[in-house]
Write a protein that holds these residues in place. Structure first.
Motif, mmCIF file in Angstrom:
data_model
loop_
_atom_site.group_PDB
_atom_site.id
_atom_site.type_symbol
_atom_site.label_atom_id
_atom_site.label_comp_id
_atom_site.label_asym_id
_atom_site.label_seq_id
_atom_site.Cartn_x
_atom_site.Cartn_y
_atom_site.Cartn_z
ATOM 1 N N ARG A 1 0.802 -1.228 0.000
ATOM 2 C CA ARG A 1 0.000 0.000 0.000
ATOM 3 C C ARG A 1 0.834 1.277 0.000
ATOM 4 N N SER A 2 2.145 1.140 0.037
ATOM 5 C CA SER A 2 3.033 2.294 -0.006
ATOM 6 C C SER A 2 3.907 2.184 -1.256
ATOM 7 N N TYR A 3 3.998 3.276 -2.022
ATOM 8 C CA TYR A 3 4.805 3.250 -3.239
ATOM 9 C C TYR A 3 6.280 3.012 -2.909
ATOM 10 N N GLU A 4 6.743 3.573 -1.807
ATOM 11 C CA GLU A 4 8.139 3.367 -1.400
ATOM 12 C C GLU A 4 8.399 1.898 -1.080
ATOM 13 N N GLU A 5 7.467 1.250 -0.391
ATOM 14 C CA GLU A 5 7.601 -0.179 -0.108
ATOM 15 C C GLU A 5 7.565 -0.982 -1.410
ATOM 16 N N PHE A 6 6.700 -0.600 -2.347
ATOM 17 C CA PHE A 6 6.631 -1.254 -3.653
ATOM 18 C C PHE A 6 8.003 -1.220 -4.330
ATOM 19 N N LEU A 7 8.629 -0.047 -4.349
ATOM 20 C CA LEU A 7 9.952 0.074 -4.972
ATOM 21 C C LEU A 7 10.977 -0.815 -4.263
ATOM 22 N N ARG A 8 10.910 -0.914 -2.938
ATOM 23 C CA ARG A 8 11.825 -1.807 -2.204
ATOM 24 C C ARG A 8 11.587 -3.260 -2.561
ATOM 25 N N VAL A 9 10.310 -3.661 -2.641
ATOM 26 C CA VAL A 9 9.957 -5.046 -2.951
ATOM 27 C C VAL A 9 10.457 -5.451 -4.327
ATOM 28 N N ILE A 10 10.236 -4.612 -5.330
ATOM 29 C CA ILE A 10 10.665 -4.991 -6.675
ATOM 30 C C ILE A 10 12.176 -4.948 -6.816
ATOM 31 N N THR A 11 12.843 -4.079 -6.037
ATOM 32 C CA THR A 11 14.315 -4.041 -6.040
ATOM 33 C C THR A 11 14.869 -5.300 -5.374
ATOM 34 N N ASP A 12 14.258 -5.713 -4.248
ATOM 35 C CA ASP A 12 14.695 -6.916 -3.532
ATOM 36 C C ASP A 12 14.473 -8.163 -4.360
ATOM 37 N N ASP A 13 13.411 -8.199 -5.189
ATOM 38 C CA ASP A 13 13.102 -9.355 -6.017
ATOM 39 C C ASP A 13 13.996 -9.460 -7.248
ATOM 40 N N SER A 14 14.714 -8.391 -7.576
ATOM 41 C CA SER A 14 15.565 -8.393 -8.782
ATOM 42 C C SER A 14 16.833 -9.178 -8.599
#
Length: 134
Positions: free
Chosen positions: A121-134
């Protein structure tokens, strides 16, 4: 970002039109949940989240609305205004819906039941999640 619009087969004659939605046929997943949005006020943005795993198909049943889709690298804005076309949204994609027409009814089919832990629900968390998954 791969965005997939699914053209749904429309049947009709002088009496009107019909579109059938069938899982694993024109809906590329098992349908576990169906919901719809309506009565959205002008200027309101909906969505404002991503999912970790959920797949959805959005269909504007009436009226129109715009989608902003963001995979963290690219943003795409598109108009949904055809009830015989569905927007397939894979995860993780940040989504926002806006510019709802006054008569808009947006139907969403999902491959999972509601699960709060799947929401980002947070755009900043979204960016962290997709960076961690890369």
């Amino acid at each position: 970002m791969l965005i997939r619009l699914i053209q749904l087969q429309k049947h009709g004659d002088d009496r009107g039109s019909l579109v059938a939605l069938e899982e694993q046929k024109n809906i590329p997943f098992q349908i576990k949940r169906v919901y719809y949005l309506f009565g959205t006020k002008q200027g309101v943005r909906r969505g404002l989240h991503a999912h970790r795993k959920l797949k959805q198909l959005a269909i504007v049943m009436r009226g129109s609305c715009r989608f902003l889709l963001d995979d963290g690298k690219e943003q795409i804005s598109l108009l949904l205004d055809d009830p015989a076309q569905g927007l397939l949204i894979e995860s993780p994609i940040w989504r926002e819906m806006y510019d709802f027409s006054e008569d808009c009814v947006l139907l969403v089919l999902a491959d999972s039941y509601f699960e709060e832990s799947d929401y980002i629900r947070s755009y900043e968390e979204f960016l962290r999640v997709i960076t961690d998954d890369s």
